[in-house]
Design an enzyme around this catalytic site. Sequence first.
Site, PDB file in Angstrom:
ATOM      1  N   CYS A   1      11.343  -2.753  -9.234  1.00 45.25           N
ATOM      2  CA  CYS A   1      12.495  -2.522  -8.354  1.00 45.25           C
ATOM      3  C   CYS A   1      13.620  -3.478  -8.754  1.00 45.25           C
ATOM      4  CB  CYS A   1      12.118  -2.672  -6.890  1.00 45.25           C
ATOM      5  SG  CYS A   1      11.399  -4.267  -6.443  1.00 45.25           S
TER       6      CYS A   1
ATOM      7  N   GLY B   1       0.763  -1.235   0.000  1.00 46.80           N
ATOM      8  CA  GLY B   1       0.000   0.000   0.000  1.00 46.80           C
ATOM      9  C   GLY B   1       0.794   1.285   0.000  1.00 46.80           C
TER      10      GLY B   1
END
Length: 459
Positions: free
Chosen positions: A231, A113
């Site tokens: 990432c 989140g």
Amino acid sequence: MNLPEHYLEKMKRLLGEEYSPWLASYGQPPVQGIRVNARKLKEKQWGRICPWDCRPVLWNDYGYYPETKAPLAKHPFYYAGLYYIQEPSAMAPAQLLDVRPGDRVLDLCAAPGGKSTDLGARLAGKGLLVSNDISVSRGKALVKNLEMAGIDNVLVTGEPPEKLADAFSGFFDKILVDAPCSGEGMFRKDPELIKSWLKRGPSDYAAVQKEVLLQAVRMLRPGGSLVYSTCTFSREEDEDVVAWLLGKAPEMELVPLAPWEGALNGAGGEPVIRLYPHKVEGEGHFMALFHKMAGDGQGAEKSMATGEKASGGDARLFNEAEASSFKEWERMLAHPLERGRMMVREGRLYYLPEAFDPGWNLRYLRTGLLLGSLKKGRFEPSQAAAMALGQEDFAQTLSLDQQDARVVRYLKGETILLQENEKADKGWVLVCVAGFPLGWGKYANGMLKNKYYPGWRWQ
């Protein structure tokens, strides 16, 4: 850190003369960051109340490096949802998406989140955020973080992208795809990811990323924007996926990104962004921004379905006759609630986002704001409702100084005694720290019975 030899060889080819300083960065500790919650704090307000010295993060308007060794999750302001602890490089994608109040926004791979809470704060309570994660277990953390941040105009779903695309064709103005990846950029912060990289490498993830992106394109309206981020350093998951999408979806065009200080363009000079730990104060990240051109045959708006079921089960409209205790609590609110947006499901009362369509047949983990529970003869307001309010939004509040020992006692679930100068009438009280809500208490006979949600208590 024991990095795999074939990974190092790949990075040598990718980085060239930058390889040695990149490798040296793995001897440095990762930096910590916080992102201030713009949903709760107005401009410059954080600077007046921040308990530490902080330096700004270059690539996010609300990001900071706190100069403290204190545990960031052990401060009352964290429990008030005033900031989210986030790896600094991971703050970049949400800023690139340029969300504005009123947008329809999708975070397709949202748990836990960090990016969703940023996107939701930028909406400022207007428009719609759909935060999706196919993992229901990870989705529970997503729900908690959104509730702590006070994001109320949100739907949290647990669906595969293709099912979402069937419901939301051409619907969203902005989409973030922070895709599952091999995680190479996070090895310094989380060395355990090396083990999973050895078991499942970039080629496995690239196939997933391509499928997820195709479904995202289906859900984006013409004229809309999409940010793809990972990432990882792997070209196979980054620039190669971007090139693949441009060939597969001719309606999508790449929006050139100019690198900020420390950031780089793509490995082959592509106008995307790469972040490396030896160039910026953060871990590794990759970002590309797309624009969807008109003329692909899709309408800009999804036609709204009709129906009576809001989210399956026993969902139904709110019946005021059954809840006089709710109306007593509602009278304490500064602004009345719209009855057409209130839904009851399994004894819980929800306040639905304005854009909610009851015809969407989806698996929901949360539909809008959970107001509370309707129990026999009484209404229990939820922790989420407390976090979505401001001190000025409820008639009866108790605001404690951040240094008041009662703050931690409250967060631990203990009963609170009011002091002589603190007055309250019998009933619900919104407990705050420095004017920012923490949760509920119920006052009687000089004492505040603690109603702070047990699952969130200070440990």
